[in-house]
Design a protein around this motif. Structure first.
Motif, PDB file in Angstrom:
ATOM      1  N   LYS A 124      -2.001  -9.330  -7.438  1.00  0.00           N
ATOM      2  CA  LYS A 124      -1.987  -9.235  -5.978  1.00  0.00           C
ATOM      3  C   LYS A 124      -1.040 -10.281  -5.381  1.00  0.00           C
ATOM      4  O   LYS A 124      -0.762 -11.313  -5.995  1.00  0.00           O
ATOM      5  CB  LYS A 124      -3.397  -9.434  -5.410  1.00  0.00           C
ATOM      6  CG  LYS A 124      -4.385  -8.329  -5.805  1.00  0.00           C
ATOM      7  CD  LYS A 124      -5.722  -8.536  -5.143  1.00  0.00           C
ATOM      8  CE  LYS A 124      -6.685  -7.394  -5.497  1.00  0.00           C
ATOM      9  NZ  LYS A 124      -8.001  -7.570  -4.811  1.00  0.00           N
TER      10      LYS A 124
ATOM     11  N   ARG B 140       2.507   2.689  -3.258  1.00  0.00           N
ATOM     12  CA  ARG B 140       1.616   2.990  -4.381  1.00  0.00           C
ATOM     13  C   ARG B 140       0.924   4.342  -4.162  1.00  0.00           C
ATOM     14  O   ARG B 140       0.327   4.582  -3.110  1.00  0.00           O
ATOM     15  CB  ARG B 140       0.565   1.892  -4.532  1.00  0.00           C
ATOM     16  CG  ARG B 140       1.155   0.526  -4.847  1.00  0.00           C
ATOM     17  CD  ARG B 140       0.117  -0.582  -4.638  1.00  0.00           C
ATOM     18  NE  ARG B 140      -1.048  -0.394  -5.470  1.00  0.00           N
ATOM     19  CZ  ARG B 140      -1.179  -0.885  -6.702  1.00  0.00           C
ATOM     20  NH1 ARG B 140      -0.183  -1.597  -7.232  1.00  0.00           N
ATOM     21  NH2 ARG B 140      -2.271  -0.686  -7.405  1.00  0.00           N
TER      22      ARG B 140
ATOM     23  N   ASN C 154      -2.800  -8.227  -0.748  1.00  0.00           N
ATOM     24  CA  ASN C 154      -2.601  -6.799  -1.044  1.00  0.00           C
ATOM     25  C   ASN C 154      -2.145  -6.649  -2.497  1.00  0.00           C
ATOM     26  O   ASN C 154      -1.624  -7.604  -3.099  1.00  0.00           O
ATOM     27  CB  ASN C 154      -1.559  -6.200  -0.105  1.00  0.00           C
ATOM     28  CG  ASN C 154      -0.226  -6.898  -0.197  1.00  0.00           C
ATOM     29  OD1 ASN C 154       0.029  -7.830   0.566  1.00  0.00           O
ATOM     30  ND2 ASN C 154       0.642  -6.487  -1.120  1.00  0.00           N
ATOM     31  N   PRO C 155      -2.316  -5.447  -3.088  1.00  0.00           N
ATOM     32  CA  PRO C 155      -1.825  -5.222  -4.455  1.00  0.00           C
ATOM     33  C   PRO C 155      -0.298  -5.329  -4.486  1.00  0.00           C
ATOM     34  O   PRO C 155       0.386  -5.007  -3.512  1.00  0.00           O
ATOM     35  CB  PRO C 155      -2.277  -3.789  -4.773  1.00  0.00           C
ATOM     36  CG  PRO C 155      -3.317  -3.466  -3.759  1.00  0.00           C
ATOM     37  CD  PRO C 155      -2.983  -4.254  -2.532  1.00  0.00           C
TER      38      PRO C 155
ATOM     39  N   ILE D  96       0.822  -1.214   0.000  1.00  0.00           N
ATOM     40  CA  ILE D  96       0.000   0.000   0.000  1.00  0.00           C
ATOM     41  C   ILE D  96       0.854   1.261   0.000  1.00  0.00           C
ATOM     42  O   ILE D  96       0.678   2.149  -0.847  1.00  0.00           O
ATOM     43  CB  ILE D  96      -0.949   0.005   1.214  1.00  0.00           C
ATOM     44  CG1 ILE D  96      -1.777  -1.293   1.263  1.00  0.00           C
ATOM     45  CG2 ILE D  96      -1.855   1.234   1.168  1.00  0.00           C
ATOM     46  CD1 ILE D  96      -2.635  -1.524   0.047  1.00  0.00           C
TER      47      ILE D  96
ATOM     48  N   GLY E 188      -4.395   1.217  -2.006  1.00  0.00           N
ATOM     49  CA  GLY E 188      -5.034  -0.041  -2.364  1.00  0.00           C
ATOM     50  C   GLY E 188      -5.804  -0.637  -1.194  1.00  0.00           C
ATOM     51  O   GLY E 188      -5.920  -0.045  -0.122  1.00  0.00           O
ATOM     52  N   ASN E 189      -6.332  -1.804  -1.460  1.00  0.00           N
ATOM     53  CA  ASN E 189      -7.176  -2.494  -0.476  1.00  0.00           C
ATOM     54  C   ASN E 189      -6.476  -3.763   0.018  1.00  0.00           C
ATOM     55  O   ASN E 189      -5.818  -4.478  -0.748  1.00  0.00           O
ATOM     56  CB  ASN E 189      -8.523  -2.869  -1.113  1.00  0.00           C
ATOM     57  CG  ASN E 189      -9.482  -3.459  -0.097  1.00  0.00           C
ATOM     58  OD1 ASN E 189     -10.023  -2.746   0.755  1.00  0.00           O
ATOM     59  ND2 ASN E 189      -9.695  -4.763  -0.173  1.00  0.00           N
TER      60      ASN E 189
END
Length: 352
Positions: A342, A279, A302-303, A276, A283-284
């Motif tokens: 992901k 980036r 996570n991404p 996260i 992200g989620n």
């Protein structure tokens, strides 16, 4: 590569023990009348072979049924049953051996086997009970002591790993950069959103408290672990705001299951740091707990792209993997896998 001994300790003890017993009987025979060296050698060799065979069969049976892993009280009553059974085997083979040797080597030996059994059976049986009891006690005491030493070493390693995890967790929380960002976030909210600033202070103090005063227990309920994860994520959301979102998919029937302390938090910290924070759009993070085929599955997704040449598995995940290995005796696992765009960190532990 370490060379294994030509003869194991087990076989050395078997040979030395039964040879010593047979030599003792030979000395007893030598002090009596009618001693013959040829018979002495036959008795010695046959005794060693027969009694090693009886005890070795017991050893194989015990290993097959994993008696060495049993608690001491469960093992004792099994030994009480095994001793008379082995005494019967000892009596039968000893009587047959003595009768055959006398028939082959003594001239005009006419005694019936029934009479020979009646005359010598009880004394040989009592002697066999005594010898088998001594052998079983020596064998199991050796393995019990060896197991206790091994368990003590593993417990010491486990305790050390847990203390190291506490230090690592505290170190991460006291990291100047982490504290700087957290305190700056709280400071900026003091004038614009005092309630959020107060909440940030509460969350930061709760996280620090968990590192300093988490207690001696290495396992906590999944519900307690998730409370820590929520506090951490809420504090991170105050820092990076809308760039961080998360979804929880926790099977409520699993909340009482015991998990390794700071295990899920370590995965979530790793997801925020590598998935996260770098980036721009954030992200989620998807967090789930489910059960399948007798195992508890804990996943944090996570991404990101898993870089195998520059692994995202730092000291925290390395220590977590070691603690899982020691706590669950190799039955648990930790894996990082690529799922499209992901990265998923997966913990699998046996349900307790």
């Amino acid at each position: 590569m370490e060379n294994k001994p030509f003869i194991s300790h087990y076989w050395k003890c078997q040979l030395i023990g039964w040879t010593s017993a047979s030599l003792y009987w030979t000395v007893q025979g030598y002090t009596g009348s009618g001693f013959r060296w040829d018979l002495a050698w036959v008795h010695l060799l046959s005794d060693v072979l027969m009694y090693i065979a009886i005890t070795h069969l017991y050893r194989n049976f015990a290993l097959k049924n994993r008696w060495q892993q049993l608690p001491l009280d469960h093992l004792l009553w099994r030994m009480l049953l095994a001793i008379p059974v082995m005494g019967v085997f000892y009596t039968v083979v000893t009587l047959v051996k003595l009768y055959l040797i006398r028939g082959l080597f003594l001239q005009n030996y006419q005694q019936r086997f029934g009479d020979f059994f009646e005359l010598n059976g009880l004394g040989i049986f009592i002697g066999g009970i005594r010898l088998m009891a001594i052998w079983l006690l020596a064998y199991h005491l050796y393995h019990y002591a060896k197991r206790e030493i091994r368990l003590s070493g593993e417990n010491a390693r486990l305790e050390l790993g847990f203390k190291q995890a506490q230090l690592d967790n505290l170190s991460a929380q006291l990291n100047p950069h982490f504290l700087f960002n957290s305190l700056n976030t709280i400071k900026s909210l003091i004038y614009t959103n005092p309630d959020a600033a107060g909440r940030g202070i509460d969350l930061l103090s709760e996280l620090l408290r968990s590192g300093l005063y988490s207690g001696p227990s290495m396992l906590i309920s999944l519900e307690q672990e998730m409370e820590l994860v929520r506090d951490y994520l809420e504090l991170e959301q105050l820092r990076i705001q809308k760039r961080l979102t998360y979804d929880l998919n926790i099977d409520k029937s699993l909340l009482s299951q015991m998990v390794l302390r700071l295990s899920m938090q370590a995965l979530v910290e790793n997801a925020v740091k590598h998935g996260i924070a770098p980036r721009k759009e954030g992200g989620n993070i998807d967090i789930s707990a489910s059960k399948k085929e007798g195992y508890l599955h804990l996943n944090v997704t996570n991404p990101g792209i898993l870089e195998y040449n520059n692994s995202h598995e730092g000291i925290g995940l390395f220590n977590l993997r070691e603690r899982l290995e020691m706590t669950y005796q190799g039955l648990a696992s930790l894996n990082l896998v690529q799922q499209g765009k992901k990265v998923c960190a997966q913990i699998k532990i046996p349900l307790l």
